[in-house]
Design a protein around this motif. Sequence first.
Motif, PDB file in Angstrom:
ATOM      1  N   LEU A   1      -4.206   9.633  31.221  1.00 15.52           N
ATOM      2  CA  LEU A   1      -4.383  10.715  31.224  1.00 15.52           C
ATOM      3  C   LEU A   1      -6.050   9.215  31.660  1.00 15.52           C
ATOM      4  N   HIS A   2      -6.235   8.629  30.497  1.00 17.78           N
ATOM      5  CA  HIS A   2      -7.294   7.702  31.362  1.00 17.78           C
ATOM      6  C   HIS A   2      -7.046   7.736  32.611  1.00 17.78           C
ATOM      7  N   PHE A   3      -6.587   6.078  32.955  1.00 17.75           N
ATOM      8  CA  PHE A   3      -6.194   6.274  34.245  1.00 17.75           C
ATOM      9  C   PHE A   3      -6.095   6.462  35.075  1.00 17.75           C
ATOM     10  N   VAL A   4      -4.978   7.667  35.127  1.00 17.12           N
ATOM     11  CA  VAL A   4      -5.345   8.620  35.895  1.00 17.12           C
ATOM     12  C   VAL A   4      -6.111   9.233  36.663  1.00 17.12           C
ATOM     13  N   ASP A   5      -7.279   9.838  35.125  1.00 15.24           N
ATOM     14  CA  ASP A   5      -8.944   9.341  36.195  1.00 15.24           C
ATOM     15  C   ASP A   5      -9.636   9.063  37.015  1.00 15.24           C
ATOM     16  N   ALA A   6      -9.400   7.072  36.356  1.00 19.57           N
ATOM     17  CA  ALA A   6      -9.731   6.689  37.067  1.00 19.57           C
ATOM     18  C   ALA A   6      -8.896   6.205  38.622  1.00 19.57           C
ATOM     19  N   HIS A   7      -7.752   5.872  38.357  1.00 19.14           N
ATOM     20  CA  HIS A   7      -7.115   5.860  39.424  1.00 19.14           C
ATOM     21  C   HIS A   7      -7.344   6.661  40.470  1.00 19.14           C
ATOM     22  N   ALA A   8      -7.217   7.571  40.392  1.00 19.98           N
ATOM     23  CA  ALA A   8      -8.160   8.975  41.273  1.00 19.98           C
ATOM     24  C   ALA A   8      -9.467   8.889  41.938  1.00 19.98           C
ATOM     25  N   ARG A   9     -10.075   8.048  40.723  1.00 17.79           N
ATOM     26  CA  ARG A   9     -11.605   7.583  41.372  1.00 17.79           C
ATOM     27  C   ARG A   9     -12.015   6.715  42.257  1.00 17.79           C
ATOM     28  N   ALA A  10     -11.150   5.703  42.132  1.00 19.46           N
ATOM     29  CA  ALA A  10     -11.127   4.920  42.303  1.00 19.46           C
ATOM     30  C   ALA A  10     -10.497   4.712  44.491  1.00 19.46           C
ATOM     31  N   ARG A  11      -9.278   5.734  44.588  1.00 15.15           N
ATOM     32  CA  ARG A  11      -9.501   6.366  45.497  1.00 15.15           C
ATOM     33  C   ARG A  11      -9.900   6.403  46.026  1.00 15.15           C
ATOM     34  N   GLY A  12     -11.676   7.247  45.767  1.00  7.10           N
ATOM     35  CA  GLY A  12     -12.368   8.395  46.100  1.00  7.10           C
ATOM     36  C   GLY A  12     -11.968  10.205  46.300  1.00  7.10           C
ATOM     37  N   LEU A  13     -11.141  10.461  45.106  1.00  2.77           N
ATOM     38  CA  LEU A  13     -10.828  11.660  45.731  1.00  2.77           C
ATOM     39  C   LEU A  13     -11.175  12.509  44.197  1.00  2.77           C
ATOM     40  N   PRO A  14     -11.703  13.297  44.863  1.00  2.00           N
ATOM     41  CA  PRO A  14     -12.155  14.290  43.497  1.00  2.00           C
ATOM     42  C   PRO A  14     -12.117  15.123  42.011  1.00  2.00           C
ATOM     43  N   GLU A  15     -10.686  15.165  41.928  1.00  2.00           N
ATOM     44  CA  GLU A  15      -9.582  15.797  41.314  1.00  2.00           C
ATOM     45  C   GLU A  15      -8.525  15.550  41.082  1.00  2.00           C
ATOM     46  N   VAL A  16      -7.921  15.343  39.769  1.00  2.00           N
ATOM     47  CA  VAL A  16      -7.184  15.522  39.287  1.00  2.00           C
ATOM     48  C   VAL A  16      -5.771  16.968  38.797  1.00  2.00           C
ATOM     49  N   ARG A  17      -5.098  17.014  39.943  1.00  2.78           N
ATOM     50  CA  ARG A  17      -4.390  18.028  39.572  1.00  2.78           C
ATOM     51  C   ARG A  17      -2.601  18.001  38.942  1.00  2.78           C
ATOM     52  N   LEU A  18      -2.375  19.396  38.208  1.00  2.00           N
ATOM     53  CA  LEU A  18      -0.567  19.268  37.602  1.00  2.00           C
ATOM     54  C   LEU A  18      -0.322  20.609  37.174  1.00  2.00           C
ATOM     55  N   TYR A  19       0.924  20.774  37.055  1.00  2.00           N
ATOM     56  CA  TYR A  19       0.470  21.784  36.078  1.00  2.00           C
ATOM     57  C   TYR A  19       1.698  21.238  34.656  1.00  2.00           C
ATOM     58  N   THR A  20       1.832  22.602  34.677  1.00  2.00           N
ATOM     59  CA  THR A  20       3.059  22.072  33.532  1.00  2.00           C
ATOM     60  C   THR A  20       4.005  23.391  33.278  1.00  2.00           C
ATOM     61  N   ASN A  21       5.120  24.033  32.221  1.00  2.00           N
ATOM     62  CA  ASN A  21       5.873  24.183  32.626  1.00  2.00           C
ATOM     63  C   ASN A  21       5.271  25.672  31.382  1.00  2.00           C
ATOM     64  N   VAL A  22       5.258  27.164  31.176  1.00  2.00           N
ATOM     65  CA  VAL A  22       4.245  27.817  30.136  1.00  2.00           C
ATOM     66  C   VAL A  22       4.663  27.540  28.441  1.00  2.00           C
ATOM     67  N   LEU A  23       6.356  27.269  29.285  1.00  2.00           N
ATOM     68  CA  LEU A  23       7.301  27.705  27.228  1.00  2.00           C
ATOM     69  C   LEU A  23       6.338  26.110  27.221  1.00  2.00           C
ATOM     70  N   MET A  24       6.134  25.003  27.520  1.00  2.00           N
ATOM     71  CA  MET A  24       5.787  23.456  27.037  1.00  2.00           C
ATOM     72  C   MET A  24       4.388  23.693  26.421  1.00  2.00           C
ATOM     73  N   TRP A  25       4.266  24.382  25.407  1.00  2.00           N
ATOM     74  CA  TRP A  25       2.838  24.806  24.756  1.00  2.00           C
ATOM     75  C   TRP A  25       2.499  23.903  24.011  1.00  2.00           C
TER      76      TRP A  25
END
Length: 149
Positions: A93-117
């Motif tokens: 998860l920290h890598f994903v943040d750093a990867h986005a920042r390195a590309r100048g992207l302001p946010e990370v988005r994702l979705y998860t199934n409602v039953l994957m509590w």
Amino acid sequence: MTSEEIRPATAADVPAVKAVTDAAYTHYIERIGVVPLPMRADHAANVAAGKVFVTGEPVTGLVVVEEFADHLFLDSIAVHPDAHGRGVGRRLLHFVDAHARARGLPEVRLYTNVLMWENQRIYPKYGYELVGRRVDGPYERLHYRKRLG
């Protein structure tokens, strides 16, 4: 490569990417009543497109990301059950943040199934905020985003 490094997956990693993804998501089939989308992904195509990053030797965890003009989409994160509790998911998860920042992207988005509590407890701990709930065919999804400072 040390077991801590996160690197782009190669064609040689495709069997491990499939194995780790299947191991991480199989237990959800009974709960959600359908095969989770990450298990149905074209892993070879995702690797060839540069969307997959792996960690561990052998591979114990991975992320699949897709870059858009205004955000990085975290399509999938998978940690082999044998590696749970070792910080693999946190590092990914920290890598994903750093990867986005390195590309100048302001946010990370994702979705998860409602039953994957379990995920509904994890993502907010890493700065993700719930922004919506949508049904897409047999999948009821919670959408999250994390704005990067």
